[in-house]
Motif scaffolding. Sequence first.
Motif, PDB file in Angstrom:
ATOM      1  N   UNK A 376     -28.043  20.380 -28.936  1.00 54.96           N
ATOM      2  CA  UNK A 376     -28.880  19.980 -27.805  1.00 54.96           C
ATOM      3  C   UNK A 376     -28.835  21.006 -26.672  1.00 54.96           C
ATOM      4  N   UNK A 377     -27.640  21.553 -26.386  1.00 53.81           N
ATOM      5  CA  UNK A 377     -27.468  22.430 -25.231  1.00 53.81           C
ATOM      6  C   UNK A 377     -27.490  23.907 -25.587  1.00 53.81           C
ATOM      7  N   UNK A 378     -26.821  24.280 -26.699  1.00 50.77           N
ATOM      8  CA  UNK A 378     -26.630  25.696 -27.018  1.00 50.77           C
ATOM      9  C   UNK A 378     -27.732  26.216 -27.918  1.00 50.77           C
ATOM     10  N   UNK A 379     -28.083  25.457 -28.950  1.00 52.94           N
ATOM     11  CA  UNK A 379     -29.006  25.947 -29.965  1.00 52.94           C
ATOM     12  C   UNK A 379     -30.296  25.133 -29.981  1.00 52.94           C
ATOM     13  N   UNK A 380     -30.699  24.638 -28.826  1.00 48.77           N
ATOM     14  CA  UNK A 380     -31.814  23.696 -28.748  1.00 48.77           C
ATOM     15  C   UNK A 380     -33.130  24.293 -29.236  1.00 48.77           C
ATOM     16  N   UNK A 381     -33.392  25.563 -28.940  1.00 50.28           N
ATOM     17  CA  UNK A 381     -34.684  26.156 -29.285  1.00 50.28           C
ATOM     18  C   UNK A 381     -34.881  26.318 -30.793  1.00 50.28           C
ATOM     19  N   UNK A 382     -33.769  26.341 -31.559  1.00 56.48           N
ATOM     20  CA  UNK A 382     -33.878  26.551 -33.004  1.00 56.48           C
ATOM     21  C   UNK A 382     -33.677  25.269 -33.800  1.00 56.48           C
ATOM     22  N   UNK A 383     -33.616  24.151 -33.108  1.00 62.37           N
ATOM     23  CA  UNK A 383     -33.264  22.903 -33.763  1.00 62.37           C
ATOM     24  C   UNK A 383     -34.430  21.935 -33.837  1.00 62.37           C
ATOM     25  N   UNK A 384     -34.682  21.411 -35.021  1.00 65.11           N
ATOM     26  CA  UNK A 384     -35.628  20.302 -35.214  1.00 65.11           C
ATOM     27  C   UNK A 384     -36.983  20.600 -34.575  1.00 65.11           C
ATOM     28  N   UNK A 385     -37.595  21.694 -34.982  1.00 64.26           N
ATOM     29  CA  UNK A 385     -38.913  22.034 -34.449  1.00 64.26           C
ATOM     30  C   UNK A 385     -39.946  21.027 -34.930  1.00 64.26           C
ATOM     31  N   UNK A 386     -41.012  20.840 -34.187  1.00 63.42           N
ATOM     32  CA  UNK A 386     -42.050  19.911 -34.623  1.00 63.42           C
ATOM     33  C   UNK A 386     -42.607  20.298 -35.978  1.00 63.42           C
ATOM     34  N   UNK A 387     -42.920  19.288 -36.774  1.00 66.46           N
ATOM     35  CA  UNK A 387     -43.408  19.537 -38.137  1.00 66.46           C
ATOM     36  C   UNK A 387     -44.740  20.279 -38.137  1.00 66.46           C
ATOM     37  N   UNK A 388     -45.517  20.153 -37.068  1.00 65.07           N
ATOM     38  CA  UNK A 388     -46.834  20.791 -37.026  1.00 65.07           C
ATOM     39  C   UNK A 388     -46.716  22.302 -37.093  1.00 65.07           C
ATOM     40  N   UNK A 389     -45.620  22.840 -36.584  1.00 66.42           N
ATOM     41  CA  UNK A 389     -45.420  24.285 -36.660  1.00 66.42           C
ATOM     42  C   UNK A 389     -45.176  24.709 -38.097  1.00 66.42           C
ATOM     43  N   UNK A 390     -44.410  23.897 -38.821  1.00 61.11           N
ATOM     44  CA  UNK A 390     -44.166  24.218 -40.222  1.00 61.11           C
ATOM     45  C   UNK A 390     -45.439  24.138 -41.043  1.00 61.11           C
TER      46      UNK A 390
END
Length: 396
Positions: A376-390
Amino acid sequence: MWMGACASTIGTFVQQFAQSWLIYDLTKKPFYLGLDLFLGQLPIMMFSLFGGVFADRLDRRKMLLVSQYIQMASAFLLAALFAADMVKVWHILTLSFVVGLGQSFGGPAYSALLPTLVASEDLTNAIAMNSIQFNLARILGPTIGGIAYTTLGATWCFTLNGISYIAVIATLLMIHVTFVPAKTQQHVLTSMKEGIQFIRQRDGMSALVVLAFCTTLFGFSLNGFLPVFVQNIFHGGPETYTLLLVSSGAGSICGALIVAAMEKLKGQGRVTLLILISLGIFTAGFALSKWLPLSCALLFLAGAAIMASASLMLSLAQLIATDAMRGRVMSVYNLAFRAGFPLGALVLGNLIPIFGASKALTGAGFALVTVALYFFLVNRDATLRPASRADAIPGD
């Protein structure tokens, strides 16, 4: 399909109630509870990746049918051993491994089959509905199991589970499956590597796999050790055990209903991480509680957090996967999700005799809080991206 799965899952929890209680009653050692959970999940860790490859190559319904036959036969065999007064702890442990072997191929097939039965826009709701049937069974199963165990004996708990498989087998024979696997001469290991490569290239999928493992490693072992708390902390019997299981199951249904009621949740990944932080706190709170009403309330909240987080993570994983790769992708995700549970159970089974149940489970709760806070705090930008991007990635 929903009704058949619900009936079968109720039977599974009827058996689990009797099985967990009998193992601890026979041995008085938490280690054997953890060992039983570990052996039930070990085949899934060993073979589910192969199961995922076959789920993309074979008829998924037939794979599920074979899995159900194996599990039904194991339940009836255990019932026969109890009826003949021949059962030993090693019998129970061995059959747990056999059931896990059936699930290692049936699990990927079920995960891949479910999205083909509904439209893509209904997938999140379908996953939540599947979670509801699972947790409805978590309430009804232990309740029926407690009644059957105290009035009819353990033999009938296993017999009822064997009978319950008839329902899911019947529904599998009734449904119409549209997915037709593509014919391929590709080696099984090559197909498996393709699935792993697919996961590594998809935004957020690798983080989902890691988080799924850590979630079950630290947050899902609570129910497996409830007999220890019932006998050592609350000095109760099967009735108290049933009460705690029902509290957890009722919370899980509420958590699944909340997810099902959500339309298009923004920030789904961040919400999931916040729920996991709450789960760690509730787990530690239960471990420290000595008052039964408070423990029931904390179990209710933990059950809601478990199911909400699991449903949200699973829906993200399903939306990221393509249909041709779904069996392999979901086998890796399910492997990570389920592997943490037996490993956590085995570790806790060894730590509880050393540190005590309260301290060991408190440590697990705070470990989950630490992992969720990191993402949540350290690696937030790389975690659980919205499925629409995939979904926007070319090559599908």
